[in-house]
Write an enzyme that holds these catalytic residues in place. Structure first.
Site, short mmCIF file in Angstrom:
data_model
loop_
_atom_site.label_atom_id
_atom_site.label_comp_id
_atom_site.label_asym_id
_atom_site.label_seq_id
_atom_site.Cartn_x
_atom_site.Cartn_y
_atom_site.Cartn_z
N ARG A 123 51.74 41.74 54.59
CA ARG A 123 51.05 42.63 53.66
C ARG A 123 49.89 41.87 53.03
O ARG A 123 50.11 40.86 52.34
CB ARG A 123 51.98 43.15 52.57
CG ARG A 123 51.39 44.37 51.82
CD ARG A 123 52.23 44.77 50.62
NE ARG A 123 52.13 43.78 49.57
CZ ARG A 123 53.12 43.47 48.73
NH1 ARG A 123 54.29 44.06 48.83
NH2 ARG A 123 52.94 42.55 47.81
N GLU A 144 45.92 37.85 48.18
CA GLU A 144 46.78 36.95 48.95
C GLU A 144 47.31 37.68 50.17
O GLU A 144 47.25 38.92 50.25
CB GLU A 144 47.94 36.43 48.10
CG GLU A 144 48.90 37.51 47.65
CD GLU A 144 50.06 36.97 46.81
OE1 GLU A 144 50.08 35.76 46.53
OE2 GLU A 144 50.93 37.78 46.45
N ASN A 146 50.80 38.14 52.25
CA ASN A 146 52.25 37.92 52.21
C ASN A 146 52.81 38.02 53.62
O ASN A 146 52.63 39.04 54.28
CB ASN A 146 52.91 38.99 51.34
CG ASN A 146 52.31 39.05 49.95
OD1 ASN A 146 52.63 38.24 49.09
ND2 ASN A 146 51.39 39.99 49.72
N SER A 151 57.76 43.73 49.87
CA SER A 151 58.63 44.84 49.47
C SER A 151 57.83 46.09 49.11
O SER A 151 56.62 46.10 49.15
CB SER A 151 59.50 44.41 48.30
OG SER A 151 58.70 44.06 47.20
N LYS A 337 49.54 29.63 50.09
CA LYS A 337 48.24 29.65 49.40
C LYS A 337 47.30 28.58 49.96
O LYS A 337 46.09 28.79 50.05
CB LYS A 337 48.43 29.41 47.90
CG LYS A 337 49.35 30.38 47.21
CD LYS A 337 48.69 31.71 46.95
CE LYS A 337 49.64 32.63 46.20
NZ LYS A 337 50.84 32.99 47.00
N LYS A 393 46.40 28.90 41.21
CA LYS A 393 47.64 29.38 41.84
C LYS A 393 48.46 28.26 42.45
O LYS A 393 47.96 27.52 43.32
CB LYS A 393 47.30 30.38 42.95
CG LYS A 393 46.61 31.64 42.50
CD LYS A 393 46.29 32.50 43.72
CE LYS A 393 46.25 33.97 43.37
NZ LYS A 393 46.21 34.82 44.58
N GLU A 397 55.46 32.49 45.77
CA GLU A 397 55.45 33.94 45.95
C GLU A 397 56.15 34.60 44.75
O GLU A 397 56.90 33.95 44.03
CB GLU A 397 56.22 34.34 47.22
CG GLU A 397 55.57 33.84 48.50
CD GLU A 397 54.18 34.41 48.70
OE1 GLU A 397 53.92 35.54 48.25
OE2 GLU A 397 53.35 33.72 49.31
N GLY A 398 55.85 35.84 44.55
CA GLY A 398 56.63 36.60 43.57
C GLY A 398 55.96 36.79 42.23
O GLY A 398 56.44 37.51 41.38
N ARG A 480 49.71 49.24 43.56
CA ARG A 480 50.36 48.95 42.28
C ARG A 480 49.31 49.01 41.17
O ARG A 480 48.24 48.41 41.31
CB ARG A 480 51.03 47.56 42.31
CG ARG A 480 52.38 47.57 43.02
CD ARG A 480 52.83 46.17 43.34
NE ARG A 480 51.85 45.49 44.20
CZ ARG A 480 51.99 44.25 44.64
NH1 ARG A 480 53.04 43.55 44.30
NH2 ARG A 480 51.06 43.72 45.41
#
Lengths: 510, 510
Positions: A123, A144, A146, A151, A337, A393, A397-398, A480
């Site tokens: 993603r 970024e 993923n 999810s 990253k 960064k 992740e997350g 989002r």
């Protein structure tokens, strides 16, 4: 609909709100509420009542980019020496990535993966950046990429359906609900008078179909077919005791309903306890009764998924097996990253993709720089002088780990030239998206205000090794949305909500 | 799986239980939990983990009976003198039915209904009676015929899908979940060895398709089309503040998605406040902006839906309008217990249906008798002597009002020959169904034990007056299961659960 700090109804018509919540309840757009009423209580997943306006050319661009990033990830993952060179800088400062690299090296030392076929469910996350010059048109910049445990794909398909439903059901109705929808569309630049005449679905047709609910199960099913044993199952690697798994369960149900493929769910610790690796690399669980064809990671992407050696041993066991991994350790590392930052350097994307493909990919790259000893001194100095123009960064992740503003400045000030840990960080140009009005709905309550949105675009890829692309597809989107000024963005926590794009080429420029 | 008074897991495999609950969450099989967490918290609707075995001939019989009961209801509703004669006995003892009769008479006095077209969504409820002689085969007996507000139709379609899913997903799996399902099937007389070879869906194919989710919206859409104004809406009459409306919302969403028909939801009091009856009988709401094509009652079936005159005035206003009612006042009255009892008398069904149709309908009639002054003396005496063989029913929908055993005896003893109120009661042969093992799931917890089940069968009918049948269809089923010995049976309260039939002709006789 005005912002209201008290979280009131803000003039949102009750009928519209209740209809939207009812639609969620009847269509599975839910999440588990882990409260004292027990684990089987749920509520609707926080959603935006109305969609996010995206320029048509940006939407089309994401569909072109998805397969290019898929190919890029596959080629990076199979270039061990390059990965090793790129990641050597982060080993000192990042234990987690170091462990992943160690597994990669172990597999290489054992003669390479026993299973050359790898499944990616990637993603790529973007924001629509508005250049400060006020002249250049807004364009997508990549936040970024993923490559593990992306999810909300399935839930995003439901959110798109919700928006299509609301816009077609109420868009041309002479009610206050209808007026609220038309007002919103107008406020984000959609011309409702021409678009409602476009087709049977009215305004709803401006929400593009989101194929995640067919494309993601299809990718897992293709991998399962590739493994070649109909009775073998797909193993979902999940967090221990995970209950809020509606998104995962949707994928599981669709995999059975449309492909007849079974799923078992286990944590890494459970896999270590009961997974057995045969001499030929076959992985079985349940006392040898169940063979694993495909391993799909929905856990294992962050340090706190590894409670001790057992989880790392499980990860290595999975990697050693002939099961097809989604992702393989190589795909996982390709999503770090550091790799993203190095790719932004001259000639690096071009190492893996052709000239025109590289140019297309580069068009969405933000400014990305190395920091710490031997880092990019000019960019570091500029970031110290203008900390609000950057984000710092770590290899995580997350979300929730990035440094902004004063924190960023003091981190760079303190160890810019000497701190080895800083090598594992990446300095990134901050993206400034234009705000749009939004109504966020959380547990049946509305909050209206100016919001910013992030667009995630899924790609599925089944790589057979040696450049063989068994599957390479655009697989849908995720939007989002969060209120302007909110740094955190978790959907499950209600800081952010799911939305979908409204792509209204007929309207005024947004 | 043994009964456990503590409500424990009873050996039900955890994976099977969690999978079933997850399926519910992803497919809308939910109900609102009205607790202090807010009105937008929900949980799965209580369901039976495994289906209820029904003989194939009984299942086929219900599909034949549904359209016959539809026709019967329509013909009764249009025979004013007969209805008046039949119901005169209950007027003294039952205020609620008296009000309904008064509305019926008012309409008649005004020259009859302005809208001859009526929509029925009927549900005939049966139990599989096992005769005490031990020789006669088990057969269906009708418990009651519901002509208003029959609920759980849409949720039953989901329950059938859940069972099809569980049986096909796990039925032939060598896991403990698979074993539990095969053990259950065997215990209710299904031969799993032959049936799993029957088709791709395995055991799941033994759960018949339940067409409620298409048939019920279709009936409402046909009525809407019959009214003839595409922009007019369907009015759902609901209880004030009703929140646990997932079943109704499913119907509403399907009506829009598949027929493009809009729904508005209002309580009787809201209709009285904002509904305006035009000179030509046109009913509008929302200041005249919205015209009502079809009125669908999901409230108004019981006295506690009428808080005062406003609700009764609303009911009369609806009845006077040209909107198509589901049900009309005549359909509502045709569903009273008294009508059911009188129909059981010689020659009464035959007044409305032909000989062979009447015979088919009579085959499912239980013994039904009048009580009170001029009641059936022989039956009354037998009921006093053997109270456990009977149930005494007032003119009430919604359950919980029936008298059994000692209560029944003392009611008949006290006023058998003199109590005018008793005339409004009906004495009915008690049905003794064979028990079957069941696992009831409520808020994620299992309770296993011996259960009894009631089968509801939907029929949709659009009557044009003068015998014109514009639509007359079997419309699906509902199974409610409760533990043996439980008198109450509410699904929302968890005393009963939704189930579906497994029709296994290949197995041993059940």
């Amino acid at each position: 609909m005005m912002a209201s700090p008290s979280g009131g109804e803000d003039g949102v018509p009750r009928a519209l709100l209740e209809h939207a919540v009812a639609w969620s309840a009847t269509n599975g757009l839910g999440m588990v509420v882990n409260d004292d009423k027990g684990l089987f209580t749920s509520t609707h997943l926080p959603f935006s009542l109305l969609p996010y306006a995206l320029p048509a050319d940006s939407y089309e661009q994401t569909k072109v980019l998805a397969p290019l990033f898929n190919t890029l990830v596959d080629r990076i993952s199979r270039d061990g020496p390059w990965l090793k060179e790129v990641l050597k800088d982060v080993l000192a400062g990042d234990d987690f990535t170091s462990e992943l690299v160690r597994i990669h090296e172990t597999i290489e030392a054992e003669g390479g993966p026993r299973q050359p076929v790898c499944l990616a469910i990637n993603r790529s996350d973007y924001m629509l950046h508005v250049p400060e010059d006020g002249v250049t048109a807004p364009h997508l910049l990549q936040v970024e990429l993923n490559t593990i445990a992306s999810s909300f794909g399935c839930m995003s398909a439901l959110t798109a359906r919700l928006h299509r439903h609301l816009l077609s059901r109420f868009g041309d109705e002479p009610s206050s609900a209808g007026k609220a929808i038309r007002d919103h569309a107008a406020s984000v630049g959609i011309d409702t008078t021409t678009t409602t005449a476009a087709g049977d679905g009215g305004l709803g047709e401006l929400i593009p179909q989101n194929p995640t609910l067919t494309a993601l199960p299809k990718a897992l099913a293709e991998a399962h077919k590739c493994y070649g044993k109909p009775d073998a199952v797909v193993l979902f690697v999940v967090q221990p005791g995970e209950t809020n798994a509606v998104d995962q369960r949707l994928l599981e149900m669709n995999l059975w309903d449309h492909h007849g493929v079974r799923v078992v769910r286990m944590s890494l610790a459970e896999i270590e306890a009961s997974g057995v690796l045969g001499e030929d690399g076959t992985l079985t669980v349940d006392g040898g009764a169940v063979e694993i064809a495909v391993v799909y990671f929905r856990a294992g992407y962050a340090p706190n998924d590894y409670f001790g050696r057992a989880e790392w041993d499980a990860r290595l066991k999975l990697e050693r097996s002939t099961a097809i991994k989604s992702p393989s350790i190589g795909y996982h590392l390709a999503g770090t990253k550091k790799v993203q930052q190095v790719l932004a350097q001259e000639g690096q994307v071009e190492r893996f993709l052709g000239a025109s493909e590289s140019a297309a990919v580069r068009r969405c790259f933000a400014g990305l720089y190395s920091v710490g000893p031997d880092g990019d001194a000019a960019a570091t100095a500029d970031a110290v002088a203008h900390p609000d123009r950057y984000v710092l960064k770590p290899q995580r992740e997350g979300g929730g780990n990035n440094l902004y503003g004063p924190e960023l400045k003091s981190k760079l000030d303190a160890g810019g030239a000497t701190d080895d840990e800083l090598r594992s960080f990446v300095l990134m140009q901050r993206i400034f998206p234009k705000t749009q009005p939004a109504v966020m709905v959380n547990r049946g309550k509305c909050v209206s205000g100016d919001s910013i949105s992030e667009l995630g675009v899924y790609g599925t890829y089944l790589g057979g090794g040696e450049g063989k692309e068994l599957l390479n597809e655009y697989a849908g989107y995720l939007v989002r949305t969060k209120m302007e000024g909110t740094d955190e963005g978790g959907v499950a926590t209600g800081y952010a909500v799911l939305s979908s794009p409204i792509v209204g080429g007929r309207g005024k420029a947004s």
